[in-house]
Design a protein around this motif. Structure first.
Motif, PDB file in Angstrom:
ATOM      1  N   VAL A 383       3.316  12.716  30.425  1.00 50.16           N
ATOM      2  CA  VAL A 383       4.140  11.822  31.335  1.00 50.16           C
ATOM      3  C   VAL A 383       3.254  10.733  31.851  1.00 50.16           C
ATOM      4  CG1 VAL A 383       5.406  11.458  33.182  1.00 50.16           C
ATOM      5  CG2 VAL A 383       5.795  13.643  31.798  1.00 50.16           C
ATOM      6  N   GLN A 384       2.179  11.404  32.194  1.00 54.11           N
ATOM      7  CA  GLN A 384       1.165  10.317  32.933  1.00 54.11           C
ATOM      8  C   GLN A 384       0.540   9.547  32.025  1.00 54.11           C
ATOM      9  OE1 GLN A 384      -1.028  13.342  34.895  1.00 54.11           O
ATOM     10  NE2 GLN A 384       0.131  13.521  36.590  1.00 54.11           N
ATOM     11  N   TYR A 385       0.349  10.046  30.740  1.00 52.35           N
ATOM     12  CA  TYR A 385      -0.312   8.951  29.827  1.00 52.35           C
ATOM     13  C   TYR A 385       0.365   8.220  28.850  1.00 52.35           C
ATOM     14  CZ  TYR A 385      -4.663  11.259  31.651  1.00 52.35           C
ATOM     15  OH  TYR A 385      -5.677  11.775  32.318  1.00 52.35           O
ATOM     16  N   GLY A 386       1.636   8.248  29.022  1.00 53.82           N
ATOM     17  CA  GLY A 386       2.714   7.601  28.387  1.00 53.82           C
ATOM     18  C   GLY A 386       3.079   7.946  26.996  1.00 53.82           C
ATOM     19  N   SER A 387       2.844   8.971  26.548  1.00 52.88           N
ATOM     20  CA  SER A 387       3.271   9.236  25.194  1.00 52.88           C
ATOM     21  C   SER A 387       4.771   9.778  25.355  1.00 52.88           C
ATOM     22  CB  SER A 387       2.571  10.224  24.329  1.00 52.88           C
ATOM     23  OG  SER A 387       2.118  11.309  25.204  1.00 52.88           O
ATOM     24  N   VAL A 388       5.430   9.663  26.395  1.00 51.26           N
ATOM     25  CA  VAL A 388       6.738  10.300  26.515  1.00 51.26           C
ATOM     26  C   VAL A 388       7.537   9.265  26.100  1.00 51.26           C
ATOM     27  CG1 VAL A 388       8.617  11.196  28.054  1.00 51.26           C
ATOM     28  CG2 VAL A 388       6.292  12.037  28.364  1.00 51.26           C
ATOM     29  N   HIS A 389       8.721   9.479  25.244  1.00 46.64           N
ATOM     30  CA  HIS A 389       9.414   8.683  24.774  1.00 46.64           C
ATOM     31  C   HIS A 389      10.752   8.834  25.513  1.00 46.64           C
ATOM     32  CE1 HIS A 389       7.324   7.213  20.812  1.00 46.64           C
ATOM     33  NE2 HIS A 389       6.933   8.309  21.507  1.00 46.64           N
ATOM     34  N   ARG A 390      11.200   7.528  26.336  1.00 43.27           N
ATOM     35  CA  ARG A 390      12.487   7.923  27.045  1.00 43.27           C
ATOM     36  C   ARG A 390      13.356   6.800  26.611  1.00 43.27           C
ATOM     37  NH1 ARG A 390      13.073  10.523  31.493  1.00 43.27           N
ATOM     38  NH2 ARG A 390      14.465   9.294  32.235  1.00 43.27           N
ATOM     39  N   GLU A 391      14.800   7.355  27.008  1.00 37.82           N
ATOM     40  CA  GLU A 391      15.865   6.190  26.796  1.00 37.82           C
ATOM     41  C   GLU A 391      15.667   5.027  27.711  1.00 37.82           C
ATOM     42  OE1 GLU A 391      18.204   6.181  24.496  1.00 37.82           O
ATOM     43  OE2 GLU A 391      16.945   7.644  23.622  1.00 37.82           O
ATOM     44  N   PRO A 392      16.049   3.827  27.475  1.00 40.56           N
ATOM     45  CA  PRO A 392      15.606   2.842  28.295  1.00 40.56           C
ATOM     46  C   PRO A 392      16.435   2.995  29.563  1.00 40.56           C
ATOM     47  CG  PRO A 392      16.550   2.049  26.365  1.00 40.56           C
ATOM     48  CD  PRO A 392      16.657   3.527  26.026  1.00 40.56           C
ATOM     49  N   GLY A 393      15.779   2.798  30.773  1.00 42.58           N
ATOM     50  CA  GLY A 393      16.307   2.694  32.079  1.00 42.58           C
ATOM     51  C   GLY A 393      16.218   1.068  32.379  1.00 42.58           C
ATOM     52  N   GLU A 394      16.157   1.068  33.742  1.00 46.91           N
ATOM     53  CA  GLU A 394      15.762  -0.319  34.472  1.00 46.91           C
ATOM     54  C   GLU A 394      14.440  -0.503  34.256  1.00 46.91           C
ATOM     55  OE1 GLU A 394      17.214  -2.236  36.610  1.00 46.91           O
ATOM     56  OE2 GLU A 394      19.117  -1.469  36.777  1.00 46.91           O
ATOM     57  N   VAL A 395      14.047  -1.712  34.111  1.00 43.27           N
ATOM     58  CA  VAL A 395      12.855  -2.317  33.990  1.00 43.27           C
ATOM     59  C   VAL A 395      12.202  -2.498  35.349  1.00 43.27           C
ATOM     60  CG1 VAL A 395      12.661  -3.090  31.515  1.00 43.27           C
ATOM     61  CG2 VAL A 395      13.753  -4.721  33.287  1.00 43.27           C
ATOM     62  N   MET A 396      10.827  -2.407  35.119  1.00 42.15           N
ATOM     63  CA  MET A 396      10.039  -3.044  36.412  1.00 42.15           C
ATOM     64  C   MET A 396       8.908  -4.113  35.677  1.00 42.15           C
ATOM     65  SD  MET A 396       8.174  -0.789  39.201  1.00 42.15           S
ATOM     66  CE  MET A 396       6.836  -0.180  38.236  1.00 42.15           C
ATOM     67  N   VAL A 397       8.970  -5.266  36.396  1.00 46.73           N
ATOM     68  CA  VAL A 397       7.797  -5.800  35.789  1.00 46.73           C
ATOM     69  C   VAL A 397       6.853  -6.201  37.254  1.00 46.73           C
ATOM     70  CG1 VAL A 397       9.012  -7.128  33.913  1.00 46.73           C
ATOM     71  CG2 VAL A 397       8.791  -8.133  36.384  1.00 46.73           C
ATOM     72  N   ASN A 398       5.544  -6.505  36.762  1.00 44.00           N
ATOM     73  CA  ASN A 398       4.495  -6.755  38.171  1.00 44.00           C
ATOM     74  C   ASN A 398       4.434  -8.230  38.240  1.00 44.00           C
ATOM     75  OD1 ASN A 398       2.697  -7.628  35.955  1.00 44.00           O
ATOM     76  ND2 ASN A 398       1.673  -5.542  35.987  1.00 44.00           N
ATOM     77  N   VAL A 399       3.470  -8.483  39.310  1.00 44.07           N
ATOM     78  CA  VAL A 399       3.409  -9.708  39.380  1.00 44.07           C
ATOM     79  C   VAL A 399       3.026 -10.644  38.151  1.00 44.07           C
ATOM     80  CG1 VAL A 399       2.503 -11.482  41.127  1.00 44.07           C
ATOM     81  CG2 VAL A 399       3.081  -9.221  41.774  1.00 44.07           C
TER      82      VAL A 399
END
Ligand SMILES: Nc1nc2c(ncn2[C@@H]2O[C@H](COP(=O)(O)OP(=O)(O)OP(=O)(O)O)[C@@H](O)[C@H]2O)c(=O)[nH]1
Ligand SMILES: [Mg+2]
Length: 465
Positions: A383-399
């Motif tokens: 989870v922490q290092y991002g290899s988890v594949h998830r169904e799309p939820g809301e997106v978040m974009v940074n500045v």
């Protein structure tokens, strides 16, 4: 990786080290190394009576010699390319006393490591193609997340959610750009040319999708589901026993008879501050029994919705048809193979040989508990290092990302507003605006990025991430 990255230094020749847990007193601290010499360097600070654990995904206790003192540690070895950085990675879990942590990093530096720069582990993950830039940024957001919602959104981005959305939009734009360029090249010949009206028809929905990305982000709403972890495997492999061991209670019925579990069963556990929903399923076994087949199709449905799947095998058994069927159902990137009943026998060689080469594997025993702490740590790391594949939820974009999306929108709106009293603008102007928009979108995921942008970006990271 895109063409824009050719100027970047791709493979690092040195080995970096840093503490990767927060400052201050804590029960345990993690010191992490990454690079070609990671294993040799750690070997250099082992006490003479200690040995390194078996390579790849074993955790083992060992004593370190730090400043003449024997320090008890747990070592995790993750060999390239199955690690966060795609290099050899070693983690030393040591008592969390600040002077001891500093002395450990110092000893590693004496043994040949270089202190890591801020964000350098993530930078290497990016440069080695493990994650893209939007995902790298999600690492930082994740680390600094103030609440569950932010955490979930960063987590979705880390698994490529924002990147996938951006790529889809960019591809649509690139297709349009290609047609505009054709019409520029062949404008004076008798080929079918895209009209300005057609350009607009295709451009408006693209602009709207970009707008939606911005809108979705400011709402900051995210799905708050836990990470779904599905246990699957042949009948009698020990799935329910493992389920009970992970959730710390005897919730699932266990028996020596195959076909015990008929219904999927769920429970939630929290580990390393991450919520996991663990799902036990019926063993996969093709049969004529309609009840069993319903149970099995439920297992298959659950599997399709898994963020992480755990393929449980009785590793002491020789291969059979059920085992073959389960191996076929393995989706290697999101799967961890669990070689269960390791208390009874070593894993069968034919089973090991039949597993997909790149799949992560761990020897465990649901009965004695061996390997279960390592499994939980591995889940948290995914989870922490991002290899988890998830169904799309809301997106978040940074500045930074929002700025790039706005740039792209502005370029597209220039084209849209360029129609002056029914006179379409020249196609070369259109092409130039489209290519500005494309460039901005490519910078989002880092397929076009310069060393300078990377420097600025990773400078905001903490050391050790
Ligand atoms: N020695 C040993 N036995 C185990 C281990 N894990 C499970 N078992 C035994 O294996 C048998 C099957 O265990 P279950 O947990 O019911 O297996 P399952 O995969 O859920 O089986 P189904 O629900 O029928 O598909 C039981 O007798 C367990 O006690 C283990 O790690 N070591
Ligand atoms: Mg069961």
């Amino acid at each position: 990786m895109g063409d824009g990255m050719e100027g970047l230094t791709l493979s690092a020749s040195d080995t970096i080290a840093a503490v990767s847990t927060a400052d201050g007193l804590s029960p345990r601290a993690i010191v992490r190394l990454s690079g070609p010499e990671a294993i040799e360097i750690v070997a250099g600070i082992l006490a003479p009576d200690s040995t390194l654990p078996c390579f790849n995904y074993g955790a083992a206790p060992a004593n370190l010699l730090i400043g003449g003192l024997r320090i008890p540690a747990t070592l995790y070895l993750m060999g390239a390319p199955r690690s966060y950085t795609r290099e050899d990675v070693v983690e030393l879990h040591i008592p969390g006393a600040p002077p001891l942590i500093a002395a450990t990093v110092e000893a590693l530096v004496q043994a040949g490591a270089r202190p890591a720069d801020p964000g350098e582990f993530t930078r290497r993950a990016f440069l080695n193609g493990r994650i893209d830039l939007a995902q790298a940024e999600a690492v930082q957001t994740l680390v600094q997340a103030r609440g569950n919602a932010e955490y979930r959104a960063a987590h979705a981005n880390l698994s490529g959610h924002l990147s996938r959305k951006t790529s889809a939009i960019r591809n649509a734009l690139a297709d349009l750009m290609a047609q505009v360029e054709v019409s520029l090249d062949f404008g004076d010949q008798d080929v079918e040319i895209i009209s300005f009206g057609q350009v607009l028809d295709r451009l408006r929905p693209i602009r709207d999708q970009l707008h939606n990305l911005l809108r979705g982000s400011s709402a900051g709403r995210v799905d708050a589901h836990a990470v779904r972890v599905i246990l699957f495997g042949p009948p009698n492999a020990g799935k329910s026993s493992l389920f009970n061991a992970i959730v710390h209670r005897s919730q699932a019925i266990v028996s020596p008879e195959p076909g015990t579990t008929r219904d999927t069963l769920e429970a939630t556990v929290t580990h390393e501050s991450i919520r996991f929903t663990i799902v036990d399923t019926a063993g996969l076994h093709p049969s004529d029994d309609p009840v069993e087949n319903v149970a099995i199709s439920r297992s298959e449905e659950s599997l399709a919705r898994a963020d992480i799947s755990l393929a449980v095998f009785d590793a002491s058994l020789a291969m059979d048809a059920d085992t073959h069927g389960v191996i076929k159902a393995i989706d290697a990137p999101r799967c961890i193979v669990l070689l269960n009943k390791s208390d009874v026998a070593a894993p069968q060689a034919d089973l090991m040989a039949a597993l997909p080469e790149e799949v992560d594997r761990l020897r465990i025993s649901a009965i004695t508990g061996k390997g279960i702490p390592e499994l939980l740590h591995k889940l948290a790391q995914r989870v922490q290092y991002g290899s988890v594949h998830r169904e799309p939820g809301e997106v978040m974009v940074n500045v930074r990302q929002a700025g790039l999306i706005q740039q792209a929108v502005a370029s597209l709106e220039r084209v849209i507003n360029d129609e002056d009293a029914g006179h379409p603008p020249p196609m070369d102007l259109v092409a130039s605006d489209l290519s500005d928009a494309l460039r901005a979108l490519s910078e989002m995921t880092g397929s076009e990025v310069t060393e300078d942008i990377l420097d600025r970006l990773f400078a905001h990271f903490c050391i050790g991430k």
